[in-house]
Design an enzyme around this catalytic site. Structure first.
Site, PDB file in Angstrom:
ATOM      1  N   CYS A 198       0.875  -1.170   0.000  1.00  0.00           N
ATOM      2  CA  CYS A 198       0.000   0.000   0.000  1.00  0.00           C
ATOM      3  C   CYS A 198       0.908   1.215   0.000  1.00  0.00           C
ATOM      4  O   CYS A 198       1.905   1.244   0.740  1.00  0.00           O
ATOM      5  CB  CYS A 198      -0.916   0.020   1.220  1.00  0.00           C
ATOM      6  SG  CYS A 198      -1.916   1.530   1.347  1.00  0.00           S
ATOM      7  N   HIS A 200       0.605   4.033   1.228  1.00  0.00           N
ATOM      8  CA  HIS A 200       0.679   4.754   2.499  1.00  0.00           C
ATOM      9  C   HIS A 200       1.771   4.184   3.419  1.00  0.00           C
ATOM     10  O   HIS A 200       2.318   4.905   4.259  1.00  0.00           O
ATOM     11  CB  HIS A 200      -0.651   4.662   3.258  1.00  0.00           C
ATOM     12  CG  HIS A 200      -1.722   5.559   2.739  1.00  0.00           C
ATOM     13  ND1 HIS A 200      -2.286   5.419   1.494  1.00  0.00           N
ATOM     14  CD2 HIS A 200      -2.358   6.614   3.318  1.00  0.00           C
ATOM     15  CE1 HIS A 200      -3.213   6.346   1.337  1.00  0.00           C
ATOM     16  NE2 HIS A 200      -3.282   7.084   2.421  1.00  0.00           N
TER      17      HIS A 200
END
Length: 281
Positions: A198, A200
């Site tokens: 991901c 993030h």
């Protein structure tokens, strides 16, 4: 990764920008890695903040958003479109490639890390954490198994991590507890490496590495993706010339709030100006 046949516009140097998109500003970690590795390339970034997170959206919705975003990036004359989002890479990569056709090249964030696992972790057990959409799509598992390199991939959905990061709850005891709860899951027992699937998650890489205390390699996909993009552009004669002024990047979001603009510094590493561009108007 399937490499498209070079098209006539490929040249020794190409000043057109690299387009990138993500469900929000998390993909700026990929943009940051690309900007560091390719400092002469101009970046046009689109964060679909009106529809984040993609991780809990249907594949059909993600595909519709992705195609609409590509229209903008093509109007910006991008030579390469990078899907800087695992969920969109899983749900929309093939459709985007077909839609874009010969107008631009298309890369995703999944294939480079899969290839890296095949090279570096053959015959080993590897963990992966990501959104529900990415994990439930099983795309990493299918691609890793297709390599036939003996990589035993164990995936775990970690849905609390994205909102935790976006709300600024990291590098503290609260986030340490949440991270430890996920990483202590039985699915990740005995792994030799962990893929941060991901965009993030690079922001909590240090916390994850501290949890493992050197026992597990923590793989930041953004660095692998940036290296892959450089190799791809070089192989196809699409690198920007090294001479001239520093490029001016452009950043668009489909829904603007001051908190998004403030958070971009965390993801990109420096202040950037976000331009509001509604997708559906």
């Amino acid at each position: 990764m399937t490499t498209p046949t070079p098209t006539p516009f490929a040249s020794a140097t190409d000043t057109r920008p690299i387009g990138m998109f993500d469900s929000g500003i998390g993909g700026l970690t990929v943009a940051r890695a690309v900007a560091r590795r390719l400092p002469h390339e101009r970046i046009v970034y689109f964060g679909d903040t009106a529809h984040l997170p993609y991780g809990d959206k249907s594949a059909a919705a993600i595909q519709a958003y992705s195609v609409k975003i590509c229209d903008l990036l093509l109007r910006q004359k991008c030579k390469l479109i990078m899907i800087a989002c695992n969920s969109a890479s899983a749900a929309a990569y093939e459709l985007v490639r077909e839609y874009v056709g010969s107008k631009a090249r298309v890369l995703n964030v999944i294939d480079p890390i899969v290839a890296h696992l095949g090279r570096a972790y053959a015959g080993r057990r590897v963990g992966l954490i990501g959104t529900k959409q990415t994990v439930n799509s099983n795309v990493y598992k299918k691609k890793v198994d297709d390599l036939d390199a003996g990589v035993d991939l164990q995936s775990l959905a970690t849905p609390l991590l994205v909102p935790m990061i976006e709300e600024g709850f990291f590098k503290n005891s609260i986030s340490d507890d949440i991270i430890a709860a996920y990483l202590g899951h039985a699915a990740l027992a005995g792994i030799g490496a962990l893929v941060l699937a991901c965009t993030h998650y690079p922001l909590i890489k240090e916390q994850i590495a501290r949890y493992y205390a050197g026992r597990v390699d923590v793989l930041d996909a953004s660095d692998v993706v940036a290296a892959d993009a450089e190799a791809y552009l070089a192989a196809h004669g699409l690198l920007a010339p090294t001479a001239g002024a520093a490029p001016v990047h452009h950043f668009y979001v489909s829904d603007f709030t001051r908190s998004f603009e403030e958070s971009t510094r965390l993801f990109f590493g420096k202040e950037v100006h976000l331009e509001h561009y509604p997708l559906w108007e």
